[in-house]
Design an enzyme around this catalytic site. Structure first.
Site, short mmCIF file in Angstrom:
data_model
loop_
_atom_site.label_atom_id
_atom_site.label_comp_id
_atom_site.label_asym_id
_atom_site.label_seq_id
_atom_site.Cartn_x
_atom_site.Cartn_y
_atom_site.Cartn_z
N CYS A 78 -11.17 3.15 -0.36
CA CYS A 78 -9.87 3.63 0.09
C CYS A 78 -9.54 2.84 1.36
CB CYS A 78 -9.92 5.12 0.41
SG CYS A 78 -8.40 5.74 1.17
N GLU B 159 -5.23 9.25 9.78
CA GLU B 159 -3.83 9.17 10.20
C GLU B 159 -3.56 9.99 11.46
OE1 GLU B 159 -0.83 9.01 7.29
OE2 GLU B 159 -1.87 7.33 6.35
N ASP C 7 0.87 -1.18 0.00
CA ASP C 7 0.00 0.00 0.00
C ASP C 7 0.90 1.23 0.00
OD1 ASP C 7 -2.30 1.69 0.37
OD2 ASP C 7 -1.83 1.80 2.50
N SER C 8 0.28 2.40 -0.19
CA SER C 8 1.04 3.64 -0.12
C SER C 8 1.50 3.92 1.32
CB SER C 8 0.16 4.79 -0.60
OG SER C 8 -1.05 4.82 0.13
N CYS D 204 -4.15 -1.16 -2.09
CA CYS D 204 -4.30 0.28 -2.16
C CYS D 204 -5.23 0.57 -3.33
CB CYS D 204 -2.93 0.93 -2.40
SG CYS D 204 -3.00 2.69 -2.75
N HIS E 204 -8.13 3.42 4.06
CA HIS E 204 -8.28 4.02 5.39
C HIS E 204 -9.72 4.03 5.90
CE1 HIS E 204 -4.30 5.47 4.45
NE2 HIS E 204 -4.19 6.11 5.60
N1 DGL Z 1 -4.02 3.79 0.27
C1 DGL Z 1 -4.68 4.81 -0.47
C2 DGL Z 1 -5.93 4.24 -1.13
O1 DGL Z 1 -6.44 3.21 -0.76
C3 DGL Z 1 -5.03 6.00 0.39
C4 DGL Z 1 -3.86 6.84 0.81
C5 DGL Z 1 -3.15 7.53 -0.35
O2 DGL Z 1 -3.67 8.52 -0.91
O3 DGL Z 1 -2.08 7.06 -0.69
O4 DGL Z 1 -6.41 4.81 -2.07
#
Ligand code: DGL
Length: 267
Positions: A183, A151, A9-10, A72, A185
């Site tokens: 997303c 976050e 993931d990011s 992600c 999060h």
């Molecule tokens: N992990 C990203 C997503 O699921 C969210 C956070 C980001 O913008 O990198 O889209």
């Protein structure tokens, strides 16, 4: 087959997906990479996200993974189609499983999608839904403030509720009956999202469906681990190991393996 599953993931959000994989597939070892140096992906271009995804896949391959889950939504929406044929390893994402679940859940054929700017602008969810049923009304809404709010740990805060009310009002107007949490999060603010949308709207968490799709894939390929993973999991990040570890403990709710640093630009 005792090789691990690569999950990336990011940043920390993909841990909500890793958590479902660990729950459903306790025999599997997860090697997780969070790109904490380059997060967020949500506001970046397709070209950049594809480059990041390639680097991370190359890194995970050095860990001898047998399959990769792009945990992600933004990376899936922008890069999965490009990278999945470039590597000789099964790669799955979170978008398709989320779409399949939303299609099963909706009764009134009005589905809402929330995600980052990149995910919503790409219209990946909408296109996949319309491939199956072009009669479904899909309303996408980018919710860029949710990631920083999560976050910051404001999971139950009135600020998050206020922001959610504003973002989600357009979806309420469309009378949606299912809302895809597009997303990584967003499952962490499920309570607020449900409260704002009301009981009649079903929230779809693609993480759960992704774990099921992974299980199916491992069965099909005959590469499922047959004995319980007692070695734990491995976690890698591109920056700020201590911040990641703090968040990971909150999501996974168990004692972590140490988190290691990787210079991802080397891959
Ligand atoms: N992990 C990203 C997503 O699921 C969210 C956070 C980001 O913008 O990198 O889209």
């Amino acid at each position: 087959m005792d090789k691990p599953i690569g999950v990336f993931d990011s940043g920390v959000g993909g841990l909500t997906v890793a958590k479902e994989i660990m729950k459903l597939l306790p025999n599997e070892k997860v090697v997780y990479f969070g790109d904490t140096a380059r997060v967020p992906y949500g506001s970046k271009s397709k070209e950049t996200v594809v480059r990041y995804a390639r680097q991370i896949i190359r890194f995970l391959l050095t860990k001898d993974v047998k399959a990769i889950v792009i945990a992600c939504n933004t990376a899936c929406a922008l890069a999965l189609d490009t990278v999945k044929d470039e590597f000789d390893i099964p790669i799955i994402g979170v978008v398709k499983p989320g779409v399949e679940m939303a299609l099963r859940v909706t009764k009134n054929k009005s589905i809402g999608i929330i995600g980052t700017e990149g995910t919503i602008k790409s219209e990946t969810y909408t296109k996949l839904i319309h491939k199956v049923d072009s009669g479904i009304q899909v309303t996408g809404k980018a919710c860029p403030l949710f990631v920083p709010l999560v976050e910051e740990g404001l999971l139950k805060d009135s600020i998050t509720r206020e922001v959610a009310s504003r973002y989600l009002s357009v979806l309420k107007e469309q009378n949606i009956d299912s809302l895809v949490l597009g997303c990584t999060h967003y499952p962490l603010i499920t309570n607020i999202l449900q409260e704002v949308m009301g009981d009649k709207v079903t929230l779809v968490n693609p993480a759960i469906e992704t774990a099921k799709e992974l299980s199916q894939l491992l069965d099909e390929k005959g590469i499922k681990s047959l004995k319980l993973n007692e070695l734990g999991h491995e976690f890698f990040v591109s920056d700020r190991e201590e911040k990641f570890e703090e968040f990971a403990k909150l999501i996974l709710k168990y004692k972590m393996m140490p988190v290691s640093h990787v210079n991802i630009e080397d891959y």
